[in-house]
Design an enzyme around this catalytic site. Structure first.
Site, PDB file in Angstrom:
ATOM      1  N   ILE A   1       0.828  -1.201   0.000  1.00  0.00           N
ATOM      2  CA  ILE A   1       0.000   0.000   0.000  1.00  0.00           C
ATOM      3  C   ILE A   1       0.862   1.251   0.000  1.00  0.00           C
ATOM      4  CG2 ILE A   1      -1.731   1.312   1.301  1.00  0.00           C
ATOM      5  CD1 ILE A   1      -2.773  -1.286   0.079  1.00  0.00           C
ATOM      6  N   THR A   2       1.828   1.264   0.895  1.00  0.00           N
ATOM      7  CA  THR A   2       2.664   2.452   0.975  1.00  0.00           C
ATOM      8  C   THR A   2       3.997   2.102   1.600  1.00  0.00           C
ATOM      9  OG1 THR A   2       2.861   4.671   1.902  1.00  0.00           O
ATOM     10  CG2 THR A   2       1.593   3.103   3.165  1.00  0.00           C
ATOM     11  N   GLN A   3       4.939   2.968   1.366  1.00  0.00           N
ATOM     12  CA  GLN A   3       6.271   2.729   1.902  1.00  0.00           C
ATOM     13  C   GLN A   3       6.698   3.968   2.648  1.00  0.00           C
ATOM     14  OE1 GLN A   3       9.292   2.728  -0.988  1.00  0.00           O
ATOM     15  NE2 GLN A   3      10.869   2.244   0.506  1.00  0.00           N
TER      16      GLN A   3
ATOM     17  N   GLU B   1      10.699   4.031   7.477  1.00  0.00           N
ATOM     18  CA  GLU B   1      11.115   2.931   8.323  1.00  0.00           C
ATOM     19  C   GLU B   1      10.511   1.598   7.927  1.00  0.00           C
ATOM     20  OE1 GLU B   1      12.645   2.593  11.643  1.00  0.00           O
ATOM     21  OE2 GLU B   1      13.744   4.396  11.121  1.00  0.00           O
TER      22      GLU B   1
ATOM     23  N   ARG C   1       7.108  -0.724   5.660  1.00  0.00           N
ATOM     24  CA  ARG C   1       6.186  -0.832   4.543  1.00  0.00           C
ATOM     25  C   ARG C   1       4.834  -1.313   5.063  1.00  0.00           C
ATOM     26  NH1 ARG C   1      11.164  -2.844   2.035  1.00  0.00           N
ATOM     27  NH2 ARG C   1      10.694  -5.048   2.169  1.00  0.00           N
TER      28      ARG C   1
ATOM     29  N   ASP D   1       3.125  12.573  15.294  1.00  0.00           N
ATOM     30  CA  ASP D   1       3.139  12.885  13.859  1.00  0.00           C
ATOM     31  C   ASP D   1       1.710  13.086  13.356  1.00  0.00           C
ATOM     32  OD1 ASP D   1       4.018  13.282  11.254  1.00  0.00           O
ATOM     33  OD2 ASP D   1       4.097  11.136  10.787  1.00  0.00           O
TER      34      ASP D   1
END
Lengths: 263, 197
Positions: A34-36, A39, A41, A162
């Site tokens: 899905i996303t990287q 730190e 994946r 974050d």
């Protein structure tokens, strides 16, 4: 042992990284990247049975670190995120549920949150509009729900580290899924990616959380900045120390995120 | 045959899971004794069904135990005892057996068998062989592992005590019983996943 090769073309483009071992075992649906992040994946897969989607957060070994140190850091980060998620969940803050953890292998299996990030939903909502944003009742209501979610998290003693509109998801309720034309911004606000979160009840840490969100919001949705005060206003009502945090936020705005002038 | 063979995602295809629920078991003391005597014919994960809330919780424990076995990191003699300790949200092994495993007073019982090819190449037992053995040795009404059959056996007060779910106001405030059970299940699975860490 290969994953089912039902869609080889898609799998090819998605799996440019070697899969974590856990995802090499057979599953009812092939995993998708899905996303990287910096730190780790994030893969979409299923937990135990075909009809339960899950997110697998994987922190691969970092070849540039000493192996012993790498193991320790990875283990520590996986566990601290898992503990924070468990704490939030127990205390009734809406975050993804934990299904399974293997800190040695570096992965965390979590509930799949349907819907999309609030960043995308707000952008869709704004479109090319430049007027009437400050009067958009549904958008303002969403801002209030975001403020309530963040307030609830702070109340139970967790700061996110974050906060952005990408780390807040809008999970449509089953009811609104059928009648999505009615209110586009309906749904439950779910806080995700607590990889940088920690336990804290200090005014300073909470105010920095809000400050980061405020700055992120201002740069991702500059035209909607006028409704951000709704979020803070809802936050104010969530717990006893909230007004103090908002006062602190004014100090943080004056000086920026870092308290000390070092680093 | 009430024994179900279940395929779980993310486990090697060499490993098969077989499970069945027995209601009103009459010979729990005998079965408990076989475990204590380490009778290898009775190598099953024998779980007291009163501390299980759903099929997903049970399968989570089986998944975790099997994965631990595959990784060669068992903390107990075999994958079946590992299923029992995988249900616990703390890491005390003796406590896990006492709370989640079969005891002489167990009424409703879940039996799980994980089969895989042995290192010396012997073929694993077939589902029919397992069923024949269970049927011959467990005196109780065999039922499928469904959420409905499980929840008829669940002792929610015990579950909430063992998983430290008492005093959560937001949970008590949920009016819809089905929704509440789902939240309990989620917290239970989270507790199991984080056992002792």
């Amino acid at each position: 042992m290969a994953t089912p090769s039902a869609e080889p073309a898609a799998a090819q483009t998605h799996h440019q990284f070697p899969l974590p071992k856990i995802l090499e075992y057979p599953a009812s649906t092939p995993p998708t990247l899905i996303t990287q992040g910096a730190e780790g994946r994030l893969y979409r897969s299923t937990y135990l049975v075909p009809d339960l989607p899950c997110a697998l957060k994987y922190r691969p070994p970092k070849p540039w670190r000493h192996p012993t140190l790498d193991q320790r850091l990875t283990k520590h980060r996986i566990l601290s995120e898992a503990r924070i998620l468990a704490k939030c969940r127990r205390d009734g803050v809406r975050v993804p549920a934990i299904y399974a953890v293997d800190e040695t292998a570096g992965w965390l299996m979590l509930e799949w949150i349907h819907g999309g990030p609030i960043r995308a939903r707000i952008n869709e909502r704004l479109g090319k509009r430049t007027e009437g944003i400050a009067e958009d009742a549904e958008l303002k209501d969403l801002m209030r729900r975001m403020g309530a979610a963040v307030g609830k998290m702070h109340q139970v003693g967790v700061v996110h580290g974050d906060l952005t509109t990408s780390n807040l998801m809008l999970n449509p309720s089953p009811a609104s899924a059928d009648s999505d034309s009615k209110n586009f911004l309906d749904g439950e606000v779910v806080i995700i990616d607590l990889g940088l979160a920690s336990g804290s009840t200090s005014e300073e840490d909470r105010a920095v959380d809000l400050y980061v969100l405020e700055r992120a919001f201002g740069s991702t949705h500059p035209r909607a900045e006028c409704v951000f005060s709704e979020l803070l206003d809802a936050y104010r009502g969530m717990f006893k120390q909230a007004p103090g945090v908002l006062k602190k936020l004014e100090d943080v705005r004056m000086r920026g995120r870092k308290r000390s002038m070092l680093g | 045959m009430s024994l179900e063979t279940i395929t779980l995602d993310h486990l090697p295809s060499s490993h098969e899971v077989h499970a069945v629920l027995f209601r009103d078991v009459k010979n729990a003391p005998f079965l408990h004794q076989q475990l204590l005597a380490r009778n290898s014919d009775f190598e099953y994960g024998l779980v007291d069904a009163s501390v299980v809330v759903s099929r997903l919780q049970l399968l989570s424990a089986v998944f975790k135990a099997t994965l631990t076995a595959v990784n060669g990191a068992l903390k107990t003699p075999n994958v079946h005892s590992e299923i029992v300790i995988a249900l616990n949200s703390s890491s005390n092994i003796a406590d896990s057996y006492r709370r989640f495993g079969i005891s002489p007073s167990t009424k409703d019982l879940i039996a799980v068998k994980v089969t895989f090819p042995a290192e010396d190449g012997t073929e694993p037992l077939t589902s029919e062989q397992i069923w024949e053995h269970l049927k011959a040795n467990v005196e109780g009404e065999a039922l499928a592992i469904t959420d409905d059959n499980i929840s008829a056996a669940t002792d929610l007060a015990k579950v909430r005590k063992y998983y430290k779910l008492n005093g959560l106001k937001w949970l008590d405030d949920i009016k819809d019983e089905k929704l509440k059970l789902k939240e309990v299940e989620t917290l239970v699975i989270g507790g199991m996943a984080l056992r002792g860490v």
